[in-house]
Design an enzyme around this catalytic site. Sequence first.
Site, PDB file in Angstrom:
ATOM      1  CG  ASP A 172     -27.849 -19.635  22.924  1.00  0.00           C
ATOM      2  OD1 ASP A 172     -28.891 -18.975  22.905  1.00  0.00           O
ATOM      3  OD2 ASP A 172     -27.681 -20.688  22.283  1.00  0.00           O
ATOM      4  CG  ASN A 180     -37.234 -27.553  23.609  1.00  0.00           C
ATOM      5  OD1 ASN A 180     -37.428 -28.012  24.731  1.00  0.00           O
ATOM      6  ND2 ASN A 180     -37.288 -26.262  23.351  1.00  0.00           N
ATOM      7  CG  ASP A 189     -40.941 -25.007  29.580  1.00  0.00           C
ATOM      8  OD1 ASP A 189     -40.286 -24.399  28.710  1.00  0.00           O
ATOM      9  OD2 ASP A 189     -42.189 -25.042  29.582  1.00  0.00           O
ATOM     10  CD  GLU A 216     -32.354 -21.199  22.628  1.00  0.00           C
ATOM     11  OE1 GLU A 216     -31.835 -21.371  21.509  1.00  0.00           O
ATOM     12  OE2 GLU A 216     -33.551 -20.892  22.783  1.00  0.00           O
TER      13      GLU A 216
END
Length: 315
Positions: A172, A180, A189, A216
């Site tokens: 992760d 973000n 992205d 993610e």
Amino acid sequence: MSARGTILLLDDERHEIAPLAAVLESDYDVYMAGSGEEAVELASLMLPDLIVLDIHMPGMDGYEVCHRLKDNPVLADVPIILMRSPDDPSAELKGLSLGAVDCIAKPLSPEVVKLRINNHIEIKRMRDELAKLAITDALTGLSNRRGLETALDRETSRLARSERPLSVIILDIDFFKRFNDRFGHTAGDRCIMMVAAALTRAMFGGEDLAARYGGEEFACVLPDTSFEEAMDMARMIQHRIEALEIPHPSSDAAPYVTVSVGVASAPCVNGAKPEWWIKEADQQLYIAKNAGRNRVSGTVFDVNRLRSTSDPFRS
């Protein structure tokens, strides 16, 4: 499917099938079996792209071979062309009802049969491409969650035959929501794609699979991989992602993008459930996160204990 394609021919009278084999060999890798038992065994080992088999054989006939192949999840999608005697037109109906894609009468015209095979191979190629798209993550090109589950089902079943090890890694991206929030979803992205590329480069074995598990989170399926080998792989993945040096000033773990990693390993046994590896690896990921993130945690779990507790009828 290989570039040339692989064809398995089955006929107890090999001299009758030899002309067809000779015509096919210029375009395909061709293998021949002389009995139903041999054909089922070869098909399981080779995973051919198409099978041509004679219906009328001593012992296991073509109908039974067709039934066994279609009953095997790994071979169920392989196109089967049946060969029947000219005085048995009812064989076509029975063969097609069993899942064969075509039924042709003897004596064969090798050139005509080759054209039929070419058509069915092309249809299979297109079907395989559609199936691949269905299990591929559009952003990263890795397998998606469905592809991961399919691979786990396949590998736990395959490895259980000889109780060989299977390892699963789940990782992760640390504090990705903060990434973000700070840089925006387009940058997010791009970060995910860079992590996916690093993950792909870390895969060694031909059967190893990397997948985007969700958001993610990523996962790796490592067949025939011991716990020690899987831990080495996990640390290498961790270092490769650190080496990208993607700035992440909002992270509490490091000034650049890092990952937390969970590893679970166990020998496969009959009755083992694929989700056990996911659950155990996920628990290890949780431990890695709680320990401060940007680290690897792993376990070798007792698959026999899980098997006995999950089956109330097992003695």
